[in-house]
Design an enzyme around this catalytic site. Structure first.
Site, PDB file in Angstrom:
ATOM      1  N   CYS A  96       0.669  -1.248   0.126  1.00 21.31           N
ATOM      2  CA  CYS A  96       0.067   0.132  -0.184  1.00 21.31           C
ATOM      3  C   CYS A  96       1.337   1.175   0.056  1.00 21.31           C
ATOM      4  O   CYS A  96       1.580   1.438  -1.126  1.00 21.31           O
ATOM      5  CB  CYS A  96      -0.835   0.052   1.133  1.00 21.31           C
ATOM      6  SG  CYS A  96      -2.504   0.991   1.364  1.00 21.31           S
ATOM      7  N   HIS A 223      -3.539  -5.338   1.392  1.00 21.29           N
ATOM      8  CA  HIS A 223      -2.840  -5.915   2.229  1.00 21.29           C
ATOM      9  C   HIS A 223      -2.454  -7.536   2.922  1.00 21.29           C
ATOM     10  O   HIS A 223      -3.320  -7.713   3.696  1.00 21.29           O
ATOM     11  CB  HIS A 223      -3.467  -4.496   4.094  1.00 21.29           C
ATOM     12  CG  HIS A 223      -3.137  -3.866   3.856  1.00 21.29           C
ATOM     13  ND1 HIS A 223      -2.453  -2.906   4.199  1.00 21.29           N
ATOM     14  CD2 HIS A 223      -3.893  -2.338   2.972  1.00 21.29           C
ATOM     15  CE1 HIS A 223      -2.307  -2.018   4.006  1.00 21.29           C
ATOM     16  NE2 HIS A 223      -3.507  -1.522   3.627  1.00 21.29           N
ATOM     17  N   GLU A 225      -1.592  -8.219   4.721  1.00 22.05           N
ATOM     18  CA  GLU A 225      -1.361  -8.568   6.615  1.00 22.05           C
ATOM     19  C   GLU A 225      -2.764  -8.955   7.506  1.00 22.05           C
ATOM     20  O   GLU A 225      -2.631  -8.336   8.153  1.00 22.05           O
ATOM     21  CB  GLU A 225       0.065  -7.713   6.961  1.00 22.05           C
ATOM     22  CG  GLU A 225      -0.418  -5.940   6.895  1.00 22.05           C
ATOM     23  CD  GLU A 225      -0.514  -5.526   6.222  1.00 22.05           C
ATOM     24  OE1 GLU A 225      -1.183  -3.907   6.436  1.00 22.05           O
ATOM     25  OE2 GLU A 225      -0.397  -5.684   4.804  1.00 22.05           O
TER      26      GLU A 225
END
Length: 268
Positions: A96, A223, A225
């Site tokens: 990002c 994302h 994560e």
């Protein structure tokens, strides 16, 4: 398996460093969250690590453009160290805001291996809004280290400047060189064809992620994560009911795990 050391950048409104460290730790790596000033002051050295990660957030409040101020800070103080790092047998991941940084730094796409030369841009979303939702993607790259074994993925997004842009001739080179990694797709896997909401930002060629010519540097807008567990998904309760009714065991892992697993396995 060896345990690679991971430097995860922090400072000035980067805000996904803890989740990123957790993701790598889950896969057996040794993450180290390092403030950018500690790198500049040489309290920490990039050369001591095998993986460098620029995580998500809104570094410097995205003033002057998303990722640009942090990229300038890194370029002006650590250019030689960063270029030496990526030319070794290392991995680099920009997520990002981190993707915006490494694009401004010229680490991706680095066509013709011109590292340090900016060749692309991540522009304002076509809807002129910060967009927070979940997106479906298809992996079309054979060379990217991080996405081996991934066909489709479902990750969360949260960005205001995610529209990937290059000149048409350069986009074709990117495609021909297998450097387009993820493309946004519809839920059924069909092309998004630039249409919102499947393509959430208007990215050209529905690009959600790109890599460098070696496949060892990945820039990705969604994302991974934040997509580590099935329970992270917005449709978790529906999936849970479907699995129960079909008598299947509910998987614990989300789609994001594989990115970090592949990175750690690279150094096995």
């Amino acid at each position: 398996m060896s345990s690679p050391k991971v430097l995860i950048l922090t400072g000035y409104a980067i805000n996904s460093e803890e989740e990123t460290a957790f993701a790598f730790e889950q896969q057996g790596a040794t993450p180290d969250i390092v403030h950018v000033n500690d790198l500049i002051d040489r309290r920490k050295k990039l050369s001591d690590y095998q993986i460098f990660v620029a995580p998500g957030g809104f570094a410097h409040g995205d003033h002057t453009g998303a990722g640009k101020a942090m990229a300038n800070k890194l370029f002006n103080n650590l250019r030689d160290e960063i270029l030496a790092f990526v030319r070794r047998d290392t991995l680099t991941l920009g997520i990002c805001n981190g993707f915006q940084m490494i694009t401004a730094l010229g680490l991706v796409p680095a066509l013709q291996e011109k590292y340090g030369e900016r060749q692309a841009a991540l522009m304002a979303n076509e809807n002129a809004r910060v967009t927070c939702t979940w997106v479906h993607m298809k992996n079309i790259s054979q060379k990217c280290v991080f996405t081996k074994g991934i066909e489709f993925a479902y990750y969360g997004i949260a960005h205001g400047e995610g529209k990937y842009y290059m000149e048409e001739s350069e986009l074709q080179k990117l495609k021909e060189n297998d450097q387009i990694v993820f493309q946004y797709v519809e839920e059924n896997g069909s092309p998004a064809n630039g249409k919102y909401p499947a393509n959430p930002n208007g990215a050209l060629m529905d690009i959600a992620a790109v890599c460098d010519p070696t496949g060892r540097i990945l820039g990705i807008m969604p994302h991974p994560e934040r997509s580590l567990f099935l329970t992270n998904r917005p449709d978790f309760t529906v999936l849970k009911e479907q699995y129960l009714r079909e008598g299947k065991s509910l998987p614990a892992e989300g789609d994001g795990q594989k990115i970090f697993e592949n990175a750690v396995k690279y150094f096995a």
